[in-house]
Design a protein around this motif. Structure first.
Motif, PDB file in Angstrom:
ATOM      1  N   LEU A 114       0.818  -1.207   0.000  1.00 24.67           N
ATOM      2  CA  LEU A 114       0.000   0.000   0.000  1.00 24.67           C
ATOM      3  C   LEU A 114       0.855   1.261   0.000  1.00 24.67           C
ATOM      4  O   LEU A 114       0.604   2.202  -0.770  1.00 24.67           O
ATOM      5  CB  LEU A 114      -0.942  -0.009   1.203  1.00 24.67           C
ATOM      6  CG  LEU A 114      -1.891   1.183   1.332  1.00 24.67           C
ATOM      7  CD1 LEU A 114      -2.752   1.351   0.095  1.00 24.67           C
ATOM      8  CD2 LEU A 114      -2.779   1.018   2.569  1.00 24.67           C
ATOM      9  N   ARG A 115       1.846   1.307   0.841  1.00 27.53           N
ATOM     10  CA  ARG A 115       2.714   2.486   0.914  1.00 27.53           C
ATOM     11  C   ARG A 115       3.396   2.738  -0.434  1.00 27.53           C
ATOM     12  O   ARG A 115       3.504   3.876  -0.890  1.00 27.53           O
ATOM     13  CB  ARG A 115       3.757   2.280   2.012  1.00 27.53           C
ATOM     14  CG  ARG A 115       4.906   3.305   2.029  1.00 27.53           C
ATOM     15  CD  ARG A 115       4.505   4.597   2.657  1.00 27.53           C
ATOM     16  NE  ARG A 115       5.589   5.577   2.624  1.00 27.53           N
ATOM     17  CZ  ARG A 115       5.561   6.750   3.227  1.00 27.53           C
ATOM     18  NH1 ARG A 115       4.487   7.101   3.927  1.00 27.53           N
ATOM     19  NH2 ARG A 115       6.569   7.590   3.146  1.00 27.53           N
ATOM     20  N   ASN A 116       3.837   1.674  -1.065  1.00 28.97           N
ATOM     21  CA  ASN A 116       4.512   1.792  -2.356  1.00 28.97           C
ATOM     22  C   ASN A 116       3.583   2.373  -3.422  1.00 28.97           C
ATOM     23  O   ASN A 116       3.983   3.257  -4.201  1.00 28.97           O
ATOM     24  CB  ASN A 116       5.017   0.416  -2.804  1.00 28.97           C
ATOM     25  CG  ASN A 116       5.710   0.471  -4.160  1.00 28.97           C
ATOM     26  OD1 ASN A 116       6.711   1.149  -4.331  1.00 28.97           O
ATOM     27  ND2 ASN A 116       5.164  -0.238  -5.128  1.00 28.97           N
ATOM     28  N   VAL A 117       2.349   1.896  -3.450  1.00 26.16           N
ATOM     29  CA  VAL A 117       1.399   2.375  -4.454  1.00 26.16           C
ATOM     30  C   VAL A 117       1.065   3.847  -4.213  1.00 26.16           C
ATOM     31  O   VAL A 117       1.026   4.650  -5.150  1.00 26.16           O
ATOM     32  CB  VAL A 117       0.110   1.524  -4.456  1.00 26.16           C
ATOM     33  CG1 VAL A 117      -0.861   2.033  -5.518  1.00 26.16           C
ATOM     34  CG2 VAL A 117       0.430   0.060  -4.716  1.00 26.16           C
ATOM     35  N   ILE A 118       0.820   4.207  -2.956  1.00 24.44           N
ATOM     36  CA  ILE A 118       0.503   5.601  -2.640  1.00 24.44           C
ATOM     37  C   ILE A 118       1.660   6.514  -3.030  1.00 24.44           C
ATOM     38  O   ILE A 118       1.466   7.564  -3.646  1.00 24.44           O
ATOM     39  CB  ILE A 118       0.151   5.772  -1.150  1.00 24.44           C
ATOM     40  CG1 ILE A 118      -1.119   4.998  -0.810  1.00 24.44           C
ATOM     41  CG2 ILE A 118      -0.016   7.253  -0.800  1.00 24.44           C
ATOM     42  CD1 ILE A 118      -1.466   4.996   0.672  1.00 24.44           C
ATOM     43  N   TYR A 119       2.872   6.107  -2.663  1.00 24.97           N
ATOM     44  CA  TYR A 119       4.039   6.936  -2.980  1.00 24.97           C
ATOM     45  C   TYR A 119       4.212   7.094  -4.488  1.00 24.97           C
ATOM     46  O   TYR A 119       4.469   8.193  -4.982  1.00 24.97           O
ATOM     47  CB  TYR A 119       5.303   6.325  -2.375  1.00 24.97           C
ATOM     48  CG  TYR A 119       6.518   7.195  -2.570  1.00 24.97           C
ATOM     49  CD1 TYR A 119       6.783   8.266  -1.707  1.00 24.97           C
ATOM     50  CD2 TYR A 119       7.394   6.973  -3.636  1.00 24.97           C
ATOM     51  CE1 TYR A 119       7.881   9.086  -1.894  1.00 24.97           C
ATOM     52  CE2 TYR A 119       8.499   7.789  -3.830  1.00 24.97           C
ATOM     53  CZ  TYR A 119       8.733   8.840  -2.960  1.00 24.97           C
ATOM     54  OH  TYR A 119       9.816   9.656  -3.160  1.00 24.97           O
ATOM     55  N   ALA A 120       4.046   5.998  -5.223  1.00 26.77           N
ATOM     56  CA  ALA A 120       4.248   6.032  -6.676  1.00 26.77           C
ATOM     57  C   ALA A 120       3.194   6.882  -7.381  1.00 26.77           C
ATOM     58  O   ALA A 120       3.475   7.489  -8.427  1.00 26.77           O
ATOM     59  CB  ALA A 120       4.230   4.612  -7.237  1.00 26.77           C
ATOM     60  N   LEU A 121       1.984   6.929  -6.819  1.00 27.86           N
ATOM     61  CA  LEU A 121       0.877   7.618  -7.486  1.00 27.86           C
ATOM     62  C   LEU A 121       0.383   8.841  -6.708  1.00 27.86           C
ATOM     63  O   LEU A 121      -0.728   9.317  -6.937  1.00 27.86           O
ATOM     64  CB  LEU A 121      -0.287   6.639  -7.701  1.00 27.86           C
ATOM     65  CG  LEU A 121       0.018   5.441  -8.606  1.00 27.86           C
ATOM     66  CD1 LEU A 121      -1.181   4.499  -8.669  1.00 27.86           C
ATOM     67  CD2 LEU A 121       0.411   5.887 -10.007  1.00 27.86           C
ATOM     68  N   LYS A 122       1.210   9.340  -5.819  1.00 27.95           N
ATOM     69  CA  LYS A 122       0.769  10.432  -4.936  1.00 27.95           C
ATOM     70  C   LYS A 122       0.308  11.667  -5.691  1.00 27.95           C
ATOM     71  O   LYS A 122      -0.518  12.430  -5.189  1.00 27.95           O
ATOM     72  CB  LYS A 122       1.879  10.789  -3.953  1.00 27.95           C
ATOM     73  CG  LYS A 122       3.181  11.281  -4.551  1.00 27.95           C
ATOM     74  CD  LYS A 122       4.212  11.538  -3.449  1.00 27.95           C
ATOM     75  CE  LYS A 122       5.532  12.079  -4.000  1.00 27.95           C
ATOM     76  NZ  LYS A 122       6.218  11.099  -4.875  1.00 27.95           N
ATOM     77  N   ASP A 123       0.829  11.884  -6.887  1.00 27.12           N
ATOM     78  CA  ASP A 123       0.418  13.047  -7.676  1.00 27.12           C
ATOM     79  C   ASP A 123      -0.822  12.779  -8.522  1.00 27.12           C
ATOM     80  O   ASP A 123      -1.329  13.693  -9.174  1.00 27.12           O
ATOM     81  CB  ASP A 123       1.566  13.489  -8.596  1.00 27.12           C
ATOM     82  CG  ASP A 123       2.800  13.894  -7.806  1.00 27.12           C
ATOM     83  OD1 ASP A 123       2.635  14.460  -6.706  1.00 27.12           O
ATOM     84  OD2 ASP A 123       3.918  13.627  -8.280  1.00 27.12           O
ATOM     85  N   LYS A 124      -1.302  11.534  -8.495  1.00 26.86           N
ATOM     86  CA  LYS A 124      -2.457  11.150  -9.318  1.00 26.86           C
ATOM     87  C   LYS A 124      -3.694  10.818  -8.480  1.00 26.86           C
ATOM     88  O   LYS A 124      -4.819  10.897  -8.978  1.00 26.86           O
ATOM     89  CB  LYS A 124      -2.106   9.928 -10.168  1.00 26.86           C
ATOM     90  CG  LYS A 124      -0.852  10.052 -11.009  1.00 26.86           C
ATOM     91  CD  LYS A 124      -1.099  10.881 -12.255  1.00 26.86           C
ATOM     92  CE  LYS A 124      -1.919  10.143 -13.263  1.00 26.86           C
ATOM     93  NZ  LYS A 124      -2.078  10.907 -14.525  1.00 26.86           N
ATOM     94  N   ILE A 125      -3.480  10.435  -7.221  1.00 26.50           N
ATOM     95  CA  ILE A 125      -4.600   9.968  -6.393  1.00 26.50           C
ATOM     96  C   ILE A 125      -5.456  11.141  -5.929  1.00 26.50           C
ATOM     97  O   ILE A 125      -4.980  12.056  -5.267  1.00 26.50           O
ATOM     98  CB  ILE A 125      -4.075   9.199  -5.162  1.00 26.50           C
ATOM     99  CG1 ILE A 125      -3.341   7.937  -5.599  1.00 26.50           C
ATOM    100  CG2 ILE A 125      -5.235   8.835  -4.231  1.00 26.50           C
ATOM    101  CD1 ILE A 125      -2.601   7.215  -4.467  1.00 26.50           C
ATOM    102  N   ILE A 126      -6.728  11.111  -6.288  1.00 29.75           N
ATOM    103  CA  ILE A 126      -7.657  12.159  -5.845  1.00 29.75           C
ATOM    104  C   ILE A 126      -8.669  11.633  -4.837  1.00 29.75           C
ATOM    105  O   ILE A 126      -9.387  12.415  -4.213  1.00 29.75           O
ATOM    106  CB  ILE A 126      -8.400  12.810  -7.030  1.00 29.75           C
ATOM    107  CG1 ILE A 126      -9.229  11.774  -7.797  1.00 29.75           C
ATOM    108  CG2 ILE A 126      -7.424  13.524  -7.949  1.00 29.75           C
ATOM    109  CD1 ILE A 126     -10.166  12.395  -8.819  1.00 29.75           C
ATOM    110  N   SER A 127      -8.706  10.307  -4.670  1.00 31.02           N
ATOM    111  CA  SER A 127      -9.690   9.732  -3.765  1.00 31.02           C
ATOM    112  C   SER A 127      -9.285   8.309  -3.391  1.00 31.02           C
ATOM    113  O   SER A 127      -8.524   7.658  -4.116  1.00 31.02           O
ATOM    114  CB  SER A 127     -11.068   9.726  -4.434  1.00 31.02           C
ATOM    115  OG  SER A 127     -12.063   9.244  -3.557  1.00 31.02           O
TER     116      SER A 127
END
Length: 270
Positions: free
Chosen positions: A184-197
């Protein structure tokens, strides 16, 4: 950042229960509408709720039942999918919908069909994005599917790569992350500029159970730490199973917990 409650736990008969959260929290809690246009009575119920729901933050989860974006162009399945989306757009545009959630697939994925399914669903994603453009509604891609049901079209690495290349934003479903064994941490970090929700719920690491946020093996407090550090402006959508549809007090406990976290975080920054 907004807290929303998904109507995925409701059908046409109890859909109006979503208004209880709108009223209780004086407009501070919104809704992610899970359309059930497959039910004949749903549209009239939704229409009655529009005046109240258009006053709060709103997103739409695209229809799930009888919708499949891996269906070949001009097949009956494709046409039904686009009809369902058109019905959703009609209400989303009136209600000030910020974005819709897109599943690349809902069906099982045979390995030999994976590349074909992805190509078709990516083409359909482009079509849906263009369809929504005149209404000012964006599309956000969700990490849909689970290994247990053989519906996971993209693994962790593939999902990150696809989203990094896409113009679309991301809705990250943390329950799917847990059920599929992703980091989970890896996915959030990798997509932190894309995640809106985020779709927030829990499970025990295998099935997509949509339990309350602390009922499962996902460390929710650890998620909150990553959320506050990397994506503090993203929406949080409580997406619970229908077994919780009549347990509003329990859902409110989770909402209150989230509000308390954000109040404490704001105090720490002051």
């Amino acid at each position: 950042m907004s807290i929303l409650v998904s109507t995925s736990m409701y059908n046409s008969k109890n859909f109006k229960n979503i208004l209880h959260f709108v009223e209780k929290y004086n407009g501070k809690v919104g809704a992610e509408i899970f359309p059930r246009f497959d039910e004949p009575e749903f549209e009239s119920v939704l229409k009655e709720c529009v005046p109240a729901l258009k006053q709060v933050p709103i997103s739409f989860h695209e229809p799930y039942f009888e919708v499949e974006h891996t269906a070949d162009l001009y097949t009956g399945e494709y046409k039904k999918t686009m009809r369902r989306l058109s019905s959703m757009i009609k209400y989303g545009s009136v209600m000030g919908c910020e974005y819709i959630v897109y599943h690349h697939n809902n069906c099982a994925v045979p390995e030999y069909k994976k590349a074909e399914f992805l190509k078709i669903s990516q083409d359909n994603l482009h079509e849906v994005t263009q369809l929504l453009l005149p209404y000012g509604i964006s599309v956000a891609v969700e990490n849909a599917g689970t290994i247990a049901k053989n519906t996971m079209l993209l693994n962790e690495k593939e999902f990150i790569a696809l989203c990094r290349e896409s113009v679309c934003n991301v809705v990250l479903d943390i329950g799917h992350v847990n059920a599929n064994g992703w980091n989970l941490r890896n996915v959030i970090y990798a997509l932190k500029d894309k995640i809106i929700s985020y779709h927030i719920h829990n499970n025990f690491g295998n099935n997509d159970e949509h339990n309350r946020i602390f009922e499962g093996t996902l460390d929710f407090n650890e998620f909150i730490e990553s959320y506050l550090e990397l994506t503090p402006n993203a929406n949080l959508v409580l997406e619970y199973d229908e077994s919780l549809a009549d347990k509003e007090s329990e859902i409110c406990q989770d909402i209150d917990y989230l509000f308390e976290i954000f109040q404490n975080a704001n105090k720490a920054l002051a």
